[in-house]
Design a protein around this motif. Structure first.
Motif, PDB file in Angstrom:
ATOM      1  N   SER A   1      -8.265   8.027  -4.501  1.00  0.00           N
ATOM      2  CA  SER A   1      -7.408   6.837  -4.368  1.00  0.00           C
ATOM      3  C   SER A   1      -6.525   6.926  -3.144  1.00  0.00           C
ATOM      4  CB  SER A   1      -6.545   6.684  -5.639  1.00  0.00           C
ATOM      5  OG  SER A   1      -7.346   6.503  -6.786  1.00  0.00           O
ATOM      6  N   ALA A   2      -5.996   8.121  -2.882  1.00  0.00           N
ATOM      7  CA  ALA A   2      -5.113   8.288  -1.726  1.00  0.00           C
ATOM      8  C   ALA A   2      -5.870   8.063  -0.419  1.00  0.00           C
ATOM      9  CB  ALA A   2      -4.495   9.688  -1.748  1.00  0.00           C
ATOM     10  N   LYS A   3      -7.106   8.562  -0.327  1.00  0.00           N
ATOM     11  CA  LYS A   3      -7.912   8.347   0.886  1.00  0.00           C
ATOM     12  C   LYS A   3      -8.213   6.870   1.087  1.00  0.00           C
ATOM     13  CE  LYS A   3     -10.130  12.902   1.106  1.00  0.00           C
ATOM     14  NZ  LYS A   3     -11.417  13.627   1.016  1.00  0.00           N
ATOM     15  N   GLN A   4      -8.536   6.168  -0.014  1.00  0.00           N
ATOM     16  CA  GLN A   4      -8.810   4.731   0.097  1.00  0.00           C
ATOM     17  C   GLN A   4      -7.568   3.975   0.563  1.00  0.00           C
ATOM     18  OE1 GLN A   4     -10.213   3.767  -3.814  1.00  0.00           O
ATOM     19  NE2 GLN A   4     -12.326   4.420  -3.394  1.00  0.00           N
ATOM     20  N   LEU A   5      -6.409   4.352  -0.008  1.00  0.00           N
ATOM     21  CA  LEU A   5      -5.160   3.690   0.395  1.00  0.00           C
ATOM     22  C   LEU A   5      -4.816   3.996   1.857  1.00  0.00           C
ATOM     23  CD1 LEU A   5      -2.977   4.255  -2.808  1.00  0.00           C
ATOM     24  CD2 LEU A   5      -3.890   2.079  -1.979  1.00  0.00           C
ATOM     25  N   LEU A   6      -5.066   5.242   2.293  1.00  0.00           N
ATOM     26  CA  LEU A   6      -4.808   5.598   3.689  1.00  0.00           C
ATOM     27  C   LEU A   6      -5.699   4.795   4.634  1.00  0.00           C
ATOM     28  CD1 LEU A   6      -4.347   9.493   3.544  1.00  0.00           C
ATOM     29  CD2 LEU A   6      -2.658   7.796   4.299  1.00  0.00           C
ATOM     30  N   ALA A   7      -6.999   4.651   4.274  1.00  0.00           N
ATOM     31  CA  ALA A   7      -7.915   3.867   5.116  1.00  0.00           C
ATOM     32  C   ALA A   7      -7.471   2.409   5.195  1.00  0.00           C
ATOM     33  CB  ALA A   7      -9.342   3.956   4.568  1.00  0.00           C
ATOM     34  N   SER A   8      -7.101   1.852   4.030  1.00  0.00           N
ATOM     35  CA  SER A   8      -6.619   0.466   3.998  1.00  0.00           C
ATOM     36  C   SER A   8      -5.356   0.314   4.817  1.00  0.00           C
ATOM     37  CB  SER A   8      -6.387   0.043   2.547  1.00  0.00           C
ATOM     38  OG  SER A   8      -5.912  -1.287   2.484  1.00  0.00           O
TER      39      SER A   8
ATOM     40  N   ILE B   1       0.838  -1.202   0.000  1.00  0.00           N
ATOM     41  CA  ILE B   1       0.000   0.000   0.000  1.00  0.00           C
ATOM     42  C   ILE B   1       0.876   1.256   0.000  1.00  0.00           C
ATOM     43  CG2 ILE B   1      -1.661   1.303   1.392  1.00  0.00           C
ATOM     44  CD1 ILE B   1      -2.784  -1.379   2.348  1.00  0.00           C
ATOM     45  N   ARG B   2       1.974   1.229   0.760  1.00  0.00           N
ATOM     46  CA  ARG B   2       2.860   2.390   0.808  1.00  0.00           C
ATOM     47  C   ARG B   2       3.506   2.632  -0.560  1.00  0.00           C
ATOM     48  NH1 ARG B   2       4.340   0.569   6.292  1.00  0.00           N
ATOM     49  NH2 ARG B   2       3.552   2.124   7.779  1.00  0.00           N
ATOM     50  N   GLN B   3       3.864   1.561  -1.270  1.00  0.00           N
ATOM     51  CA  GLN B   3       4.430   1.730  -2.611  1.00  0.00           C
ATOM     52  C   GLN B   3       3.425   2.391  -3.547  1.00  0.00           C
ATOM     53  OE1 GLN B   3       5.886  -2.039  -3.956  1.00  0.00           O
ATOM     54  NE2 GLN B   3       7.544  -2.139  -2.414  1.00  0.00           N
ATOM     55  N   GLU B   4       2.168   1.957  -3.486  1.00  0.00           N
ATOM     56  CA  GLU B   4       1.125   2.561  -4.323  1.00  0.00           C
ATOM     57  C   GLU B   4       0.953   4.041  -3.983  1.00  0.00           C
ATOM     58  OE1 GLU B   4      -2.426   0.292  -4.035  1.00  0.00           O
ATOM     59  OE2 GLU B   4      -1.500  -1.587  -4.711  1.00  0.00           O
ATOM     60  N   MET B   5       1.007   4.338  -2.680  1.00  0.00           N
ATOM     61  CA  MET B   5       0.891   5.744  -2.278  1.00  0.00           C
ATOM     62  C   MET B   5       2.115   6.542  -2.761  1.00  0.00           C
ATOM     63  SD  MET B   5      -0.671   5.486   1.567  1.00  0.00           S
ATOM     64  CE  MET B   5      -0.736   7.267   1.693  1.00  0.00           C
ATOM     65  N   GLY B   6       3.285   5.909  -2.800  1.00  0.00           N
ATOM     66  CA  GLY B   6       4.471   6.583  -3.318  1.00  0.00           C
ATOM     67  C   GLY B   6       4.337   6.910  -4.795  1.00  0.00           C
TER      68      GLY B   6
ATOM     69  N   LYS C   1      -4.442   2.118   7.376  1.00  0.00           N
ATOM     70  CA  LYS C   1      -4.799   2.202   8.798  1.00  0.00           C
ATOM     71  C   LYS C   1      -5.340   0.874   9.300  1.00  0.00           C
ATOM     72  CE  LYS C   1      -7.559   4.895  12.044  1.00  0.00           C
ATOM     73  NZ  LYS C   1      -8.554   5.984  12.215  1.00  0.00           N
ATOM     74  N   ASN C   2      -6.205   0.211   8.503  1.00  0.00           N
ATOM     75  CA  ASN C   2      -6.755  -1.091   8.898  1.00  0.00           C
ATOM     76  C   ASN C   2      -5.642  -2.120   9.056  1.00  0.00           C
ATOM     77  OD1 ASN C   2      -9.357  -0.096   8.916  1.00  0.00           O
ATOM     78  ND2 ASN C   2      -9.761  -0.703   6.782  1.00  0.00           N
ATOM     79  N   LYS C   3      -4.720  -2.146   8.098  1.00  0.00           N
ATOM     80  CA  LYS C   3      -3.623  -3.117   8.165  1.00  0.00           C
ATOM     81  C   LYS C   3      -2.747  -2.866   9.397  1.00  0.00           C
ATOM     82  CE  LYS C   3      -4.764  -5.190   4.351  1.00  0.00           C
ATOM     83  NZ  LYS C   3      -5.336  -6.550   4.397  1.00  0.00           N
ATOM     84  N   GLU C   4      -2.490  -1.589   9.679  1.00  0.00           N
ATOM     85  CA  GLU C   4      -1.662  -1.275  10.852  1.00  0.00           C
ATOM     86  C   GLU C   4      -2.358  -1.682  12.148  1.00  0.00           C
ATOM     87  OE1 GLU C   4      -0.956   2.865  10.291  1.00  0.00           O
ATOM     88  OE2 GLU C   4       0.904   2.561   9.157  1.00  0.00           O
ATOM     89  N   GLU C   5      -3.701  -1.514  12.181  1.00  0.00           N
ATOM     90  CA  GLU C   5      -4.443  -1.954  13.371  1.00  0.00           C
ATOM     91  C   GLU C   5      -4.398  -3.467  13.507  1.00  0.00           C
ATOM     92  OE1 GLU C   5      -8.336  -0.361  12.966  1.00  0.00           O
ATOM     93  OE2 GLU C   5      -7.777   1.659  13.630  1.00  0.00           O
ATOM     94  N   GLU C   6      -4.493  -4.187  12.383  1.00  0.00           N
ATOM     95  CA  GLU C   6      -4.391  -5.649  12.437  1.00  0.00           C
ATOM     96  C   GLU C   6      -3.014  -6.076  12.943  1.00  0.00           C
ATOM     97  OE1 GLU C   6      -5.350  -7.055   8.569  1.00  0.00           O
ATOM     98  OE2 GLU C   6      -7.482  -6.555   8.718  1.00  0.00           O
ATOM     99  N   ILE C   7      -1.974  -5.397  12.459  1.00  0.00           N
ATOM    100  CA  ILE C   7      -0.605  -5.710  12.926  1.00  0.00           C
ATOM    101  C   ILE C   7      -0.488  -5.427  14.416  1.00  0.00           C
ATOM    102  CG2 ILE C   7       1.817  -5.008  12.744  1.00  0.00           C
ATOM    103  CD1 ILE C   7       1.327  -4.507   9.755  1.00  0.00           C
ATOM    104  N   LEU C   8      -1.083  -4.308  14.870  1.00  0.00           N
ATOM    105  CA  LEU C   8      -1.033  -3.962  16.290  1.00  0.00           C
ATOM    106  C   LEU C   8      -1.742  -5.015  17.132  1.00  0.00           C
ATOM    107  CD1 LEU C   8      -0.188  -1.876  18.402  1.00  0.00           C
ATOM    108  CD2 LEU C   8      -2.363  -0.691  18.013  1.00  0.00           C
ATOM    109  N   SER C   9      -2.887  -5.518  16.638  1.00  0.00           N
ATOM    110  CA  SER C   9      -3.626  -6.569  17.359  1.00  0.00           C
ATOM    111  C   SER C   9      -2.799  -7.837  17.471  1.00  0.00           C
ATOM    112  CB  SER C   9      -4.943  -6.853  16.633  1.00  0.00           C
ATOM    113  OG  SER C   9      -5.614  -7.941  17.240  1.00  0.00           O
ATOM    114  N   ILE C  10      -2.136  -8.210  16.377  1.00  0.00           N
ATOM    115  CA  ILE C  10      -1.273  -9.404  16.409  1.00  0.00           C
ATOM    116  C   ILE C  10      -0.135  -9.203  17.395  1.00  0.00           C
ATOM    117  CG2 ILE C  10       0.314 -10.810  15.032  1.00  0.00           C
ATOM    118  CD1 ILE C  10      -1.511 -10.266  12.605  1.00  0.00           C
ATOM    119  N   GLU C  11       0.440  -8.004  17.411  1.00  0.00           N
ATOM    120  CA  GLU C  11       1.537  -7.736  18.344  1.00  0.00           C
ATOM    121  C   GLU C  11       1.053  -7.812  19.795  1.00  0.00           C
ATOM    122  OE1 GLU C  11       2.923  -3.957  17.048  1.00  0.00           O
ATOM    123  OE2 GLU C  11       4.335  -4.768  15.570  1.00  0.00           O
ATOM    124  N   ARG C  12      -0.191  -7.349  20.036  1.00  0.00           N
ATOM    125  CA  ARG C  12      -0.730  -7.453  21.392  1.00  0.00           C
ATOM    126  C   ARG C  12      -0.877  -8.913  21.803  1.00  0.00           C
ATOM    127  NH1 ARG C  12      -4.982  -3.243  20.064  1.00  0.00           N
ATOM    128  NH2 ARG C  12      -4.119  -1.230  20.727  1.00  0.00           N
TER     129      ARG C  12
END
Length: 660
Positions: free
Chosen positions: A399-406, A286-291, A408-419
């Motif tokens: 497109s940028a807003k959609q990528l940012l929302a996606s 997602i970050r590459q697409e935003m780049g 954020k969701n992925k980062e929250e999933e990673i945070l949940s796994i880390e917890r």
């Protein structure tokens, strides 16, 4: 028999002197139920123990006694807050019919923290409490056996655990089997058979010669040794079973701790790591697409207002240029029109009006046209390219807003796994938890193996006992009985056969009556009256078999847990009814796992009818507000008490009233 009063002084959690009136008479009318409410651990079972202790003393089968000696048990019962110089007392006042007249007795058992001579002092008082009836004190065990024999007391003083155990087992537990044998009179017949056997062996020894007597004693000694070994192994087997239960409990606790403290999550760490890697890769994509968006038109979002302002200005200047062109065309047309009118023969006044009109029209057009001086001076192609840029910039923004929302969701999933990974036990703690669980599992396995070894040894010893008895019988028949056919031996054999036949017929007769009573009680308690038509009782194991209206067996597994419990209660109720004794019934934690309909049947049908006096010891969840209101409405409750337990002082006081 009716219990009238129970007094506890420094007994268990009851500090000081606590008096409970158990008289079922209420305002000159009799109501059967005495309701005592208390939370778990608040002293309900202690009340049952107090009644048993008052009645039976050192023979009482109390819940907390276990393998303790009577001295240790009495010391254990002393209240922790009591003064060393104060006595612990249990007093029970009861009334029963004697020689067709009601008589009243008070049983008083008292002791100190370290009982003198290792026992309590017993006093039996009549209507006059000032002196003890010594004749009854000396013969109390025999006297109470005539009123409420110890063997059948568990049919009248029982608890929910007893009902639960009876409901879950195919064969009644030993305590119930013993009560059934005592109730049916089989215990006396079996004791008589043993006594006759002892008499026969004694007479055979008297008439045997020395050689026969020596051989006979060898066989008897061998049999005695095997029987002693059997009893030792039987006790060992029981201890191993208790040890197995303890190890199974420890294993369950270790497993629960392994799961609760993160052992299970630690064991799944590799799966969580893989999930984290996948989510991280998706986040990077997602970050590459935003780049890529940032490398295209997206940075222009920073000046989007300026671009919009430029587009608006360009459109204004374009419209102004169009308006100027139109203005010039109209001016040229107006001049040609004036030239044409000047050549025509028109009055000067009319010509002046036309000029004024055209001047005013030109003024209005000039007023509505752009007054500002143009500064952008963009051509049409530039404005068109600017519009395209703004359009693509809008799409890029979405497109940028959609990528940012996606993202954020992925980062929250990673945070949940880390917890989850953080809650997992550390490698050292995980190893410790795993080792503890494996150790507990090993102990369970070893305990099961030891139990199985002990069980097999018991089977071997039983076979050895039967073989020794057979050898003893064969030897006596082949030697002594052939030599000495004395009348007493042959007569005893006939008596034994007659006694055996008597036991069989007595068992069938009493069991037939018991079957009818249990069937009637069960159908009365069960709301599904068509489920069971008849209940049969096995003459050897006393297990229950159920049959429907067509005579087909009804497997017990078809019954729900609540129906099984009702069956167990019906069994105990039927036994009590068959005993023919008018005795109080005391029930500790009575309702267990019953659903609402079964609970209603028990409250409305069993409790008011179980006996002329029913003492219920219940928690707030068993006999709840609805059930107690039903009993009050039916005028079934004589008295209500609340066992108030203070966890800070670990003391219980008896207060009038119930939870509601």
């Amino acid at each position: 028999m009716i219990f009238l009063e129970l007094v506890l002084q420094n007994f268990g959690p009851y500090n000081g002197r606590q008096v409970i009136n158990l008289d079922p008479k209420f305002n000159d009318c009799t109501r059967p139920i005495l309701l005592l409410g208390g939370m778990n651990g608040g002293g309900k079972t202690t009340l049952m123990d107090a009644i048993r202790l008052a009645l039976y003393g050192h023979r009482a089968e109390c819940s907390t006694r276990g393998n303790l000696s009577y001295t240790d048990f009495l010391t254990q019962c002393v209240n922790s807050k009591a003064s060393p110089y104060e006595q612990t007392r249990v007093e029970l006042v009861f009334e029963h019919i004697e020689n067709d007249k009601p008589v009243k007795y008070k049983i008083v058992r008292a002791w100190e923290k370290n009982p003198k001579e290792g026992k309590d002092s017993l006093g039996i008082f009549g209507d006059d409490d000032t002196w003890s009836i010594e004749a009854l004190v000396n013969t109390w065990d025999d006297y109470i056996e005539n009123i409420l024999p110890l063997g059948i007391s568990n049919l009248f003083l029982f608890d929910g655990e007893q009902v639960k155990e009876l409901a879950e087992q195919e064969v009644p537990p030993p305590i119930v089997v013993d009560a059934i044998r005592a109730l049916l009179g089989l215990e006396l017949a079996e004791r008589l058979a043993v006594d006759i056997e002892i008499l026969v062996n004694r007479k055979r020894k008297e008439i045997a010669d020395k050689e026969d007597l020596a051989n006979l004693e060898d066989i008897e000694n061998e049999l005695k040794q095997i029987q002693e070994e059997f009893e030792v192994n039987k006790l060992s087997y029981a201890n191993l079973q208790e040890e197995l239960k303890l190890f199974e409990q420890q294993y369950q606790e270790a497993e629960n701790k392994f799961i609760s403290e993160g052992g299970k999550i630690a064991a799944e760490r590799s799966f969580l790591d893989q999930q984290k890697k996948e989510k991280t890769a998706e986040t990077e994509q997602i970050r590459q697409e935003m780049g890529q968006l940032a490398a295209d038109v997206l940075p222009l979002m920073l000046i989007q207002p300026l671009l919009t302002q430029v587009q608006t200005q360009g459109e204004k200047e374009f419209r102004a240029r169009q308006a100027q062109i139109v203005q010039d065309i109209l001016l040229e047309r107006d001049q040609r029109l004036l030239d044409l009118i000047g050549k025509l023969d028109i009055a000067k006044e009319s010509l002046d009006k036309i000029k004024v009109f055209l001047e005013e029209d030109e003024y209005r057009r000039n007023s509505s046209s752009l007054k500002e001086q143009p500064w952008l001076l963009a051509d049409d192609e530039a404005l068109s390219q600017l519009g395209n840029v703004i359009y693509y910039l809008h799409n890029a923004e979405i497109s940028a807003k959609q990528l940012l929302a996606s993202l954020k969701n992925k980062e929250e999933e990673i945070l949940s796994i880390e917890r989850q990974m953080q809650t997992a036990a550390s490698p050292e703690a995980y190893d410790r938890l795993r080792d503890a669980m494996q150790k507990a599992q090993k102990q369970v396995t070893e305990a099961k193996a030891n139990c199985e070894t002990a069980r097999r040894r018991l089977v071997e010893l039983e076979a050895a006992i039967e073989k020794a008895k057979k050898n003893l019988k064969e030897y006596t028949e082949q030697t002594i009985d052939r030599k000495n056919r004395e009348h007493i031996i042959t007569a005893s054999a006939r008596v034994q056969e007659t006694l055996k036949l008597f036991r069989e017929r007595l068992t069938l007769r009493k069991l037939n009556k018991l079957e009818n009573e249990v069937t009637e009680c069960f159908r009365y308690l069960l709301h599904k009256s068509d489920l069971v038509h008849r209940i049969a009782i096995d003459t050897n194991t006393f297990s229950l078999s159920l049959y429907d209206l067509q005579g087909k067996p009804v497997p017990k597994h078809r019954l729900s847990a609540g129906e099984k419990q009702l069956l167990a209660i019906a069994f105990l109720w039927g036994l009590a009814r068959v005993s023919g004794r008018r005795l109080p019934v005391a029930i500790d934690t009575p309702l267990g796992r019953l659903d609402s309909s079964h609970r209603s049947n028990l409250v409305e049908r069993y409790f008011p009818s179980a006996s002329h006096q029913v003492i219920l010891l219940s928690t707030d969840t068993e006999i709840g507000e609805k059930e107690v209101e039903t009993l009050r409405k039916n005028e079934a409750i004589a008295r209500e008490y609340l066992l108030k337990y203070d966890s800070s002082t670990r003391q219980t006081t008896v207060q009038p009233g119930y939870f509601w």
